[in-house]
Write a protein that holds these residues in place. Structure first.
Motif, PDB file in Angstrom:
ATOM      1  N   HIS A  84       8.247  -2.232 -20.214  1.00 51.16           N
ATOM      2  CA  HIS A  84       6.932  -1.601 -20.321  1.00 51.16           C
ATOM      3  C   HIS A  84       6.233  -1.620 -18.955  1.00 51.16           C
ATOM      4  O   HIS A  84       6.281  -2.616 -18.228  1.00 51.16           O
ATOM      5  N   ASN A  85       5.591  -0.516 -18.649  1.00 50.33           N
ATOM      6  CA  ASN A  85       4.841  -0.398 -17.391  1.00 50.33           C
ATOM      7  C   ASN A  85       3.674   0.553 -17.647  1.00 50.33           C
ATOM      8  O   ASN A  85       3.708   1.718 -17.270  1.00 50.33           O
ATOM      9  N   TYR A  86       2.607   0.037 -18.274  1.00 41.31           N
ATOM     10  CA  TYR A  86       1.469   0.881 -18.626  1.00 41.31           C
ATOM     11  C   TYR A  86       0.212   0.024 -18.750  1.00 41.31           C
ATOM     12  O   TYR A  86       0.265  -1.205 -18.752  1.00 41.31           O
ATOM     13  N   GLY A  87      -0.927   0.712 -18.863  1.00 43.57           N
ATOM     14  CA  GLY A  87      -2.194   0.014 -19.072  1.00 43.57           C
ATOM     15  C   GLY A  87      -2.908  -0.340 -17.780  1.00 43.57           C
ATOM     16  O   GLY A  87      -3.487  -1.425 -17.668  1.00 43.57           O
ATOM     17  N   HIS A  88      -2.943   0.585 -16.811  1.00 42.17           N
ATOM     18  CA  HIS A  88      -3.496   0.299 -15.492  1.00 42.17           C
ATOM     19  C   HIS A  88      -4.962   0.708 -15.338  1.00 42.17           C
ATOM     20  O   HIS A  88      -5.488   0.736 -14.220  1.00 42.17           O
ATOM     21  N   GLY A  89      -5.634   1.043 -16.435  1.00 47.59           N
ATOM     22  CA  GLY A  89      -7.055   1.385 -16.352  1.00 47.59           C
ATOM     23  C   GLY A  89      -7.299   2.541 -15.404  1.00 47.59           C
ATOM     24  O   GLY A  89      -6.638   3.571 -15.459  1.00 47.59           O
ATOM     25  N   GLY A  90      -8.267   2.358 -14.499  1.00 49.70           N
ATOM     26  CA  GLY A  90      -8.578   3.386 -13.512  1.00 49.70           C
ATOM     27  C   GLY A  90      -7.859   3.183 -12.195  1.00 49.70           C
ATOM     28  O   GLY A  90      -8.280   3.714 -11.166  1.00 49.70           O
ATOM     29  N   TRP A 111      -2.980   5.473  -9.865  1.00 54.49           N
ATOM     30  CA  TRP A 111      -2.467   5.920  -8.573  1.00 54.49           C
ATOM     31  C   TRP A 111      -2.504   4.782  -7.555  1.00 54.49           C
ATOM     32  O   TRP A 111      -1.576   4.604  -6.764  1.00 54.49           O
ATOM     33  N   SER A 112      -3.573   4.017  -7.564  1.00 55.15           N
ATOM     34  CA  SER A 112      -3.757   2.982  -6.542  1.00 55.15           C
ATOM     35  C   SER A 112      -2.683   1.900  -6.602  1.00 55.15           C
ATOM     36  O   SER A 112      -2.222   1.412  -5.573  1.00 55.15           O
ATOM     37  N   LEU A 113      -2.282   1.507  -7.812  1.00 54.33           N
ATOM     38  CA  LEU A 113      -1.309   0.423  -7.978  1.00 54.33           C
ATOM     39  C   LEU A 113       0.095   0.916  -8.294  1.00 54.33           C
ATOM     40  O   LEU A 113       0.992   0.111  -8.550  1.00 54.33           O
ATOM     41  N   SER A 114       0.303   2.228  -8.262  1.00 54.53           N
ATOM     42  CA  SER A 114       1.544   2.808  -8.781  1.00 54.53           C
ATOM     43  C   SER A 114       2.813   2.242  -8.142  1.00 54.53           C
ATOM     44  O   SER A 114       3.750   1.828  -8.843  1.00 54.53           O
ATOM     45  N   TRP A 115       2.865   2.216  -6.814  1.00 53.94           N
ATOM     46  CA  TRP A 115       4.098   1.776  -6.162  1.00 53.94           C
ATOM     47  C   TRP A 115       4.369   0.285  -6.367  1.00 53.94           C
ATOM     48  O   TRP A 115       5.525  -0.121  -6.564  1.00 53.94           O
ATOM     49  N   GLY A 116       3.331  -0.528  -6.322  1.00 50.99           N
ATOM     50  CA  GLY A 116       3.541  -1.957  -6.545  1.00 50.99           C
ATOM     51  C   GLY A 116       3.982  -2.252  -7.958  1.00 50.99           C
ATOM     52  O   GLY A 116       4.893  -3.066  -8.193  1.00 50.99           O
ATOM     53  N   SER A 117       3.354  -1.592  -8.921  1.00 49.07           N
ATOM     54  CA  SER A 117       3.745  -1.746 -10.319  1.00 49.07           C
ATOM     55  C   SER A 117       5.174  -1.259 -10.522  1.00 49.07           C
ATOM     56  O   SER A 117       5.962  -1.871 -11.247  1.00 49.07           O
ATOM     57  N   ILE A 121       2.405   6.620 -12.716  1.00 51.64           N
ATOM     58  CA  ILE A 121       3.250   5.444 -12.892  1.00 51.64           C
ATOM     59  C   ILE A 121       4.690   5.854 -13.149  1.00 51.64           C
ATOM     60  O   ILE A 121       5.631   5.267 -12.588  1.00 51.64           O
ATOM     61  N   GLY A 122       4.892   6.884 -13.973  1.00 49.53           N
ATOM     62  CA  GLY A 122       6.244   7.312 -14.296  1.00 49.53           C
ATOM     63  C   GLY A 122       7.008   7.838 -13.093  1.00 49.53           C
ATOM     64  O   GLY A 122       8.167   7.454 -12.860  1.00 49.53           O
ATOM     65  N   ILE A 123       6.392   8.718 -12.297  1.00 51.85           N
ATOM     66  CA  ILE A 123       7.110   9.331 -11.186  1.00 51.85           C
ATOM     67  C   ILE A 123       7.405   8.320 -10.083  1.00 51.85           C
ATOM     68  O   ILE A 123       8.496   8.323  -9.488  1.00 51.85           O
ATOM     69  N   THR A 124       6.473   7.414  -9.798  1.00 52.61           N
ATOM     70  CA  THR A 124       6.735   6.417  -8.756  1.00 52.61           C
ATOM     71  C   THR A 124       7.769   5.397  -9.219  1.00 52.61           C
ATOM     72  O   THR A 124       8.585   4.922  -8.419  1.00 52.61           O
ATOM     73  N   GLY A 161      -8.756  10.530  -7.361  1.00 54.46           N
ATOM     74  CA  GLY A 161      -8.001  10.506  -6.122  1.00 54.46           C
ATOM     75  C   GLY A 161      -8.489   9.495  -5.098  1.00 54.46           C
ATOM     76  O   GLY A 161      -8.083   9.542  -3.946  1.00 54.46           O
ATOM     77  N   MET A 162      -9.319   8.550  -5.507  1.00 53.38           N
ATOM     78  CA  MET A 162      -9.788   7.508  -4.592  1.00 53.38           C
ATOM     79  C   MET A 162      -8.920   6.259  -4.749  1.00 53.38           C
ATOM     80  O   MET A 162      -8.414   5.968  -5.832  1.00 53.38           O
ATOM     81  N   TRP A 163      -8.767   5.509  -3.664  1.00 55.70           N
ATOM     82  CA  TRP A 163      -8.073   4.220  -3.709  1.00 55.70           C
ATOM     83  C   TRP A 163      -8.989   3.210  -4.395  1.00 55.70           C
ATOM     84  O   TRP A 163      -9.987   2.753  -3.847  1.00 55.70           O
ATOM     85  N   THR A 164      -8.695   2.897  -5.652  1.00 56.06           N
ATOM     86  CA  THR A 164      -9.529   1.980  -6.442  1.00 56.06           C
ATOM     87  C   THR A 164      -8.608   1.004  -7.180  1.00 56.06           C
ATOM     88  O   THR A 164      -8.408   1.116  -8.396  1.00 56.06           O
ATOM     89  N   PRO A 165      -8.022   0.032  -6.494  1.00 62.27           N
ATOM     90  CA  PRO A 165      -7.003  -0.820  -7.110  1.00 62.27           C
ATOM     91  C   PRO A 165      -7.513  -1.792  -8.166  1.00 62.27           C
ATOM     92  O   PRO A 165      -6.705  -2.345  -8.924  1.00 62.27           O
ATOM     93  N   ASP A 166      -8.838  -2.013  -8.244  1.00 64.64           N
ATOM     94  CA  ASP A 166      -9.349  -2.899  -9.291  1.00 64.64           C
ATOM     95  C   ASP A 166     -10.395  -2.185 -10.147  1.00 64.64           C
ATOM     96  O   ASP A 166     -11.340  -2.798 -10.651  1.00 64.64           O
TER      97      ASP A 166
END
Length: 400
Positions: free
Chosen positions: A88-94, A97-103, A127-130, A160-165
């Protein structure tokens, strides 16, 4: 003395007059040559900021996205489903995009355990494509199964903003290991995103962002933890100091340093995604490296048994609530009204509860009055024209 020599001497003396030396030179004639160092050229001030055309009559579209919030944070774990191993790799809120590669890096490592080389990815959002590309680069043969391609997914409706939290978790519900996990995802993503900076189409770029207010005031203190019975709002987890060494910091500006009619202005340099171009680029990369995308909708986990791959990575985002019956996924509605593109505008801003985000595909206007709880638990994806017009009107007062 020739006229040209007289002129040269006058120029020389006038240049030294400000130093109090001209009279001394006049009184004390000397035949020694005098060398004047060239003056240092001045740096050019930045060009004036181009004004935004904020007019509700120019709205081209209004998009609504349901952010998949989980109080415990993103679900990145392995679960057996029949004879399949599901990651499972889901549930990243807002913060998708910001956390996609690390996740993706963490989920791909789980998927590749045991030497698996045939992997299916469910979902084709950020999340899926990365995740699919990360698996490919680890040596896997990957097929994406999704009901929608990336441009039609909810990820394509992000700001499209970097908002990792951004709405990443409930500070009162995460376990002790989550802050470190979040930081790992954020740092890995920050580094990978920067490999797309400077490419044609600007899939990822850095722009100045102005945080504006009509009155300066002290920052709002963080809410203290509350007993479960007293909780009425989520205390969203934020980690402002964890990335202090890599993320640009903001600076308070003087009135002479900005053109906005406000009492307080801060400026920071922020990472921003050109979602349309980035989505196209990532999809092209995946297909170029041998990936396949098949259109398919899954209605229950039992249907996963029909896939030939022994390992499946579930990147369905908000869709996991229905597909896997995960009621911990809570929708957080977000709306953006889009105005025509203004290529000359190279900055974003936040003012009076409105975020303005210029991108190559349009100028996004997002009303944020109500704080992070705005849209919490609301699964209505119907655009609200009145709300869009009100947000545009509030921001437009900056350019009257």
């Amino acid at each position: 003395m020739t006229p040209s020599a007289q002129t040269s001497r006058r120029v020389l003396l006038s240049g030294l007059g400000g130093l109090g030396l001209s009279s001394a030179l006049s009184a004390c004639a000397s035949t020694a040559p005098v060398t004047i160092a060239p003056s240092r050229p001045r740096f050019l001030a930045p060009a004036a900021l181009a004004p935004l055309r904020l007019d509700a009559r120019l709205i081209t579209r209004t998009t609504v996205c349901l952010r998949p919030f989980r109080a415990a944070g993103p679900r990145i774990e392995v679960e057996p489903v029949g004879d399949k191993r599901v990651v499972h790799n889901y549930g990243h809120g807002g913060s998708g995009w910001s956390l996609s590669w690390g996740s993706a890096a963490i989920a791909a490592a789980y998927a590749m355990q045991g030497g698996t080389r045939e992997v299916a990815v469910i979902g084709c959002g950020a999340i899926g494509i990365t995740t699919a590309i990360t698996l490919q680069r680890a040596g896997a043969k990957v097929t994406i199964h999704a009901s929608e391609r990336l441009p039609e997914s909810r990820s394509a409706r992000a700001s499209g903003m970097w908002t990792p939290d951004s709405r990443i978790a409930d500070a009162d519900r995460v376990d002790a290991a989550f802050p470190a996990l979040w930081e790992r995802m954020a740092r890995l993503s920050w580094a990978r995103h920067q490999t797309y900076v400077g490419l044609p189409g600007e899939p990822v770029s850095f722009l100045d962002r102005y945080i504006l207010a009509d009155a300066a005031g002290p920052p709002k203190p963080a809410a203290a933890p509350r007993p479960e019975a007293d909780r009425k709002e989520v205390r969203f987890a934020v980690y402002p100091d964890a990335l202090y060494d890599i993320v640009p910091r903001s600076r308070q500006l003087t009135a002479e340093e900005h053109p906005f009619p406000v009492a307080s202005a801060r400026r920071l340099t922020q990472m921003q995604f050109n979602v349309a171009d980035l989505a196209d680029r990532l999809t092209t990369e995946f297909l170029r490296e041998g990936g396949r995308i098949e259109t398919r909708t899954f209605h229950s986990p039992a249907e996963l048994a029909t896939l030939p791959q022994p390992v499946i990575v579930n990147c369905t985002g908000y869709g996991a609530r229905a597909l896997f019956g995960d009621d911990s996924v809570v929708p957080v509605r977000g709306q953006i009204a889009w105005l025509p593109p203004q290529p000359e505008v190279r900055y974003s801003l936040y003012y009076n509860g409105v975020s303005v985000i210029p991108r190559p595909d349009g100028v996004g206007i997002q009303g944020l009055r109500g704080g992070d709880m705005l849209g919490y638990g609301d699964d209505d994806e119907t655009p609200d024209r009145a709300d869009a017009e009100a947000a545009i009107a509030r921001a437009a007062t900056l350019f009257v």
